[in-house]
Design a protein around this motif. Structure first.
Motif, PDB file in Angstrom:
ATOM      1  N   SER A   1     -16.201  -0.006 -31.413  1.00 24.15           N
ATOM      2  CA  SER A   1     -17.209  -1.046 -31.235  1.00 24.15           C
ATOM      3  C   SER A   1     -17.717  -1.080 -29.801  1.00 24.15           C
ATOM      4  CB  SER A   1     -16.608  -2.405 -31.617  1.00 24.15           C
ATOM      5  OG  SER A   1     -17.587  -3.407 -31.567  1.00 24.15           O
ATOM      6  N   TRP A   2     -16.803  -0.989 -28.829  1.00 22.45           N
ATOM      7  CA  TRP A   2     -17.190  -1.051 -27.416  1.00 22.45           C
ATOM      8  C   TRP A   2     -18.056   0.151 -27.039  1.00 22.45           C
ATOM      9  CZ3 TRP A   2     -13.095  -2.477 -23.112  1.00 22.45           C
ATOM     10  CH2 TRP A   2     -13.766  -2.818 -21.933  1.00 22.45           C
ATOM     11  N   MET A   3     -17.818   1.290 -27.654  1.00 21.18           N
ATOM     12  CA  MET A   3     -18.568   2.494 -27.297  1.00 21.18           C
ATOM     13  C   MET A   3     -19.796   2.727 -28.176  1.00 21.18           C
ATOM     14  SD  MET A   3     -15.695   5.318 -26.168  1.00 21.18           S
ATOM     15  CE  MET A   3     -14.719   5.280 -27.661  1.00 21.18           C
ATOM     16  N   GLY A   4     -20.032   1.819 -29.174  1.00 19.06           N
ATOM     17  CA  GLY A   4     -21.147   2.119 -30.052  1.00 19.06           C
ATOM     18  C   GLY A   4     -21.912   0.950 -30.626  1.00 19.06           C
ATOM     19  N   GLU A   5     -21.592  -0.289 -30.222  1.00 17.60           N
ATOM     20  CA  GLU A   5     -22.223  -1.427 -30.881  1.00 17.60           C
ATOM     21  C   GLU A   5     -22.648  -2.479 -29.872  1.00 17.60           C
ATOM     22  OE1 GLU A   5     -21.208  -4.187 -34.756  1.00 17.60           O
ATOM     23  OE2 GLU A   5     -19.606  -3.791 -33.318  1.00 17.60           O
TER      24      GLU A   5
ATOM     25  N   LEU B   1      -4.750  -2.175 -19.641  1.00 16.25           N
ATOM     26  CA  LEU B   1      -4.707  -2.062 -18.176  1.00 16.25           C
ATOM     27  C   LEU B   1      -3.552  -1.161 -17.746  1.00 16.25           C
ATOM     28  CD1 LEU B   1      -5.457  -5.752 -17.099  1.00 16.25           C
ATOM     29  CD2 LEU B   1      -6.825  -3.741 -16.471  1.00 16.25           C
ATOM     30  N   GLN B   2      -2.413  -1.333 -18.396  1.00 15.47           N
ATOM     31  CA  GLN B   2      -1.234  -0.534 -18.063  1.00 15.47           C
ATOM     32  C   GLN B   2      -1.467   0.953 -18.361  1.00 15.47           C
ATOM     33  OE1 GLN B   2       2.325  -1.773 -20.105  1.00 15.47           O
ATOM     34  NE2 GLN B   2       3.666  -0.620 -18.767  1.00 15.47           N
TER      35      GLN B   2
ATOM     36  N   VAL C   1      -8.744   0.537 -19.307  1.00  8.75           N
ATOM     37  CA  VAL C   1      -9.745  -0.325 -18.685  1.00  8.75           C
ATOM     38  C   VAL C   1      -9.357  -0.568 -17.231  1.00  8.75           C
ATOM     39  CG1 VAL C   1     -10.462  -1.507 -20.793  1.00  8.75           C
ATOM     40  CG2 VAL C   1      -8.554  -2.421 -19.479  1.00  8.75           C
ATOM     41  N   GLU C   2     -10.366  -0.890 -16.453  1.00  2.54           N
ATOM     42  CA  GLU C   2     -10.149  -1.248 -15.039  1.00  2.54           C
ATOM     43  C   GLU C   2     -10.826  -2.580 -14.772  1.00  2.54           C
ATOM     44  OE1 GLU C   2     -11.966   2.065 -13.131  1.00  2.54           O
ATOM     45  OE2 GLU C   2     -10.175   3.336 -13.229  1.00  2.54           O
ATOM     46  N   LYS C   3     -10.192  -3.402 -13.918  1.00  2.66           N
ATOM     47  CA  LYS C   3     -10.756  -4.700 -13.574  1.00  2.66           C
ATOM     48  C   LYS C   3     -11.528  -4.547 -12.266  1.00  2.66           C
ATOM     49  CE  LYS C   3      -8.081  -8.216 -14.439  1.00  2.66           C
ATOM     50  NZ  LYS C   3      -7.032  -9.261 -14.303  1.00  2.66           N
ATOM     51  N   ASN C   4     -12.836  -4.856 -12.295  1.00  2.39           N
ATOM     52  CA  ASN C   4     -13.639  -4.687 -11.078  1.00  2.39           C
ATOM     53  C   ASN C   4     -13.633  -5.954 -10.227  1.00  2.39           C
ATOM     54  OD1 ASN C   4     -15.517  -6.495 -12.204  1.00  2.39           O
ATOM     55  ND2 ASN C   4     -16.739  -4.830 -13.098  1.00  2.39           N
ATOM     56  N   LYS C   5     -14.387  -5.918  -9.143  1.00  2.00           N
ATOM     57  CA  LYS C   5     -14.357  -7.043  -8.187  1.00  2.00           C
ATOM     58  C   LYS C   5     -14.932  -8.329  -8.778  1.00  2.00           C
ATOM     59  CE  LYS C   5     -18.684  -5.496  -6.022  1.00  2.00           C
ATOM     60  NZ  LYS C   5     -19.307  -5.038  -4.748  1.00  2.00           N
ATOM     61  N   ASP C   6     -15.744  -8.193  -9.846  1.00  2.00           N
ATOM     62  CA  ASP C   6     -16.292  -9.378 -10.507  1.00  2.00           C
ATOM     63  C   ASP C   6     -15.365  -9.890 -11.606  1.00  2.00           C
ATOM     64  OD1 ASP C   6     -18.625  -9.244  -8.964  1.00  2.00           O
ATOM     65  OD2 ASP C   6     -19.523  -7.794 -10.347  1.00  2.00           O
ATOM     66  N   HIS C   7     -14.142  -9.316 -11.668  1.00  2.00           N
ATOM     67  CA  HIS C   7     -13.130  -9.674 -12.672  1.00  2.00           C
ATOM     68  C   HIS C   7     -13.601  -9.355 -14.096  1.00  2.00           C
ATOM     69  CE1 HIS C   7     -10.605 -11.544  -9.663  1.00  2.00           C
ATOM     70  NE2 HIS C   7     -11.660 -12.182  -9.200  1.00  2.00           N
ATOM     71  N   LYS C   8     -14.450  -8.329 -14.192  1.00  2.00           N
ATOM     72  CA  LYS C   8     -14.844  -7.826 -15.503  1.00  2.00           C
ATOM     73  C   LYS C   8     -14.068  -6.550 -15.795  1.00  2.00           C
ATOM     74  CE  LYS C   8     -19.469  -9.790 -16.008  1.00  2.00           C
ATOM     75  NZ  LYS C   8     -20.895  -9.494 -16.328  1.00  2.00           N
ATOM     76  N   LEU C   9     -13.969  -6.228 -17.084  1.00  2.00           N
ATOM     77  CA  LEU C   9     -13.226  -5.036 -17.504  1.00  2.00           C
ATOM     78  C   LEU C   9     -14.191  -3.917 -17.848  1.00  2.00           C
ATOM     79  CD1 LEU C   9     -10.644  -6.789 -19.867  1.00  2.00           C
ATOM     80  CD2 LEU C   9     -10.244  -6.004 -17.521  1.00  2.00           C
ATOM     81  N   SER C  10     -13.969  -2.752 -17.230  1.00  2.00           N
ATOM     82  CA  SER C  10     -14.793  -1.575 -17.515  1.00  2.00           C
ATOM     83  C   SER C  10     -13.952  -0.549 -18.258  1.00  2.00           C
ATOM     84  CB  SER C  10     -15.327  -0.960 -16.219  1.00  2.00           C
ATOM     85  OG  SER C  10     -16.170  -1.872 -15.550  1.00  2.00           O
ATOM     86  N   LEU C  11     -14.561   0.094 -19.256  1.00  3.74           N
ATOM     87  CA  LEU C  11     -13.874   1.112 -20.038  1.00  3.74           C
ATOM     88  C   LEU C  11     -13.777   2.405 -19.224  1.00  3.74           C
ATOM     89  CD1 LEU C  11     -12.702   1.224 -22.902  1.00  3.74           C
ATOM     90  CD2 LEU C  11     -14.898   2.115 -23.691  1.00  3.74           C
ATOM     91  N   ASN C  12     -12.580   2.969 -19.167  1.00  2.75           N
ATOM     92  CA  ASN C  12     -12.347   4.204 -18.403  1.00  2.75           C
ATOM     93  C   ASN C  12     -12.516   5.399 -19.352  1.00  2.75           C
ATOM     94  OD1 ASN C  12     -11.488   6.284 -16.753  1.00  2.75           O
ATOM     95  ND2 ASN C  12      -9.783   5.121 -15.886  1.00  2.75           N
ATOM     96  N   ILE C  13     -13.764   5.837 -19.529  1.00  2.00           N
ATOM     97  CA  ILE C  13     -14.071   6.905 -20.484  1.00  2.00           C
ATOM     98  C   ILE C  13     -13.340   8.201 -20.132  1.00  2.00           C
ATOM     99  CG2 ILE C  13     -15.901   8.331 -21.483  1.00  2.00           C
ATOM    100  CD1 ILE C  13     -16.099   5.493 -22.369  1.00  2.00           C
TER     101      ILE C  13
END
Length: 282
Positions: free
Chosen positions: A115-119, A161-162, A166-178
């Protein structure tokens, strides 16, 4: 066996010769397709005795599931006859019920990633978007779509995260680590899809050898290519295959959301794409 005419005896003899030749060709084909797997198993220090136990277990499970008589489970004696596995081993393996089933967490992971990668709204123009931890269109909202509160979003987030998914950026959002998701690390998810993808490809190929109505199975093969040509084809194959898979992922995801609300039966669909070059072996 008694034949009334010599021609019948000759026909039977030819049939036996053809069957023996076919069996030999089949064994040669099986040996060829096993070699990459054996290379991997040796690399992972899985020896023949360990593999034989797995093979016995698979024989018993397939015979039990796919070779029933009048919808009744086959007896230990029938499984022994079908597979050649000793009756004592048949009973032991049936009692153990060694089949490994995918965990609920695993299926949630794969659905969330799809879903995260396609919707939308999690993915826009083919690019997975950074997600807030909670709130509307957040990681929590995405997790709750599939976990149904059985597994808390915070638990899934900590796990991802472990693992570095995903990585947490400076805005405290989560980015997918493709990049990491495509890494070679042997996670439970990777081994699960390794087995599922290859098993379905094998099921397609073996069905095509048995049935008159063929499943779709195609490959492009050339073996007199320069290194530069090979690299150019590799780049094109990856980008074109990824485009097809992304498009079908969006289509299948939308259809499944619609169909799962309707009463069954429900069926599964898998389209795979793989790329192999012997340059990878150097």
């Amino acid at each position: 066996m008694i034949f009334s005419h010599n021609s019948e005896a000759l026909s039977y003899t030819r049939s036996m010769i053809d069957e023996n030749k076919q069996n030999q060709l089949l064994k040669t084909a099986i040996k060829h397709l096993l070699k990459p797997l054996i290379r991997f198993l040796i690399n992972k220090q899985i020896t023949l005795p360990s593999l034989l136990e797995v093979v016995k277990s698979a024989y018993v499970e397939v015979a039990e599931k796919d070779f029933t008589l009048k919808e009744k489970p086959p007896t230990d004696s029938r499984i022994n006859l079908l597979t050649g596995v000793h009756r004592k081993d048949v009973k032991r393996l049936r009692d153990l019920n060694q089949e490994h089933k995918a965990s609920e967490r695993l299926s949630i992971n794969s659905l969330m990633l799809a879903s995260w990668m396609g919707e939308e709204p999690y993915c826009i123009d083919g690019i997975p978007q950074p997600l807030a931890i909670n709130g509307e269109n957040s990681f929590e909202a995405l997790a709750n779509e599939y976990s149904r509160q059985n597994i808390h979003a915070s638990s899934i987030m900590e796990s991802w995260l472990q693992m570095g998914w995903v990585e947490k950026n400076k805005d405290h959002k989560l980015s997918l680590n493709i990049d990491l998701l495509q890494d070679n690390q042997l996670t439970e998810d990777q081994l699960y899809f390794f087995a599922q993808n290859l098993a379905d490809h094998m099921a397609t190929s073996t069905a095509n050898l048995i049935n008159k109505e063929k499943n779709f199975e195609r490959a492009v093969f050339y073996n007199k290519l320069s290194k530069s040509s090979l690299l150019a084809l590799k780049k094109s194959a990856k980008s074109q295959s990824l485009a097809v898979l992304k498009d079908l992922n969006q289509q299948a995801l939308a259809l499944q959301k619609q169909d799962k609300k309707a009463p069954g039966p429900h069926y599964r669909f898998r389209l795979g794409s793989y790329l192999y070059t012997d340059l990878d072996d150097e």
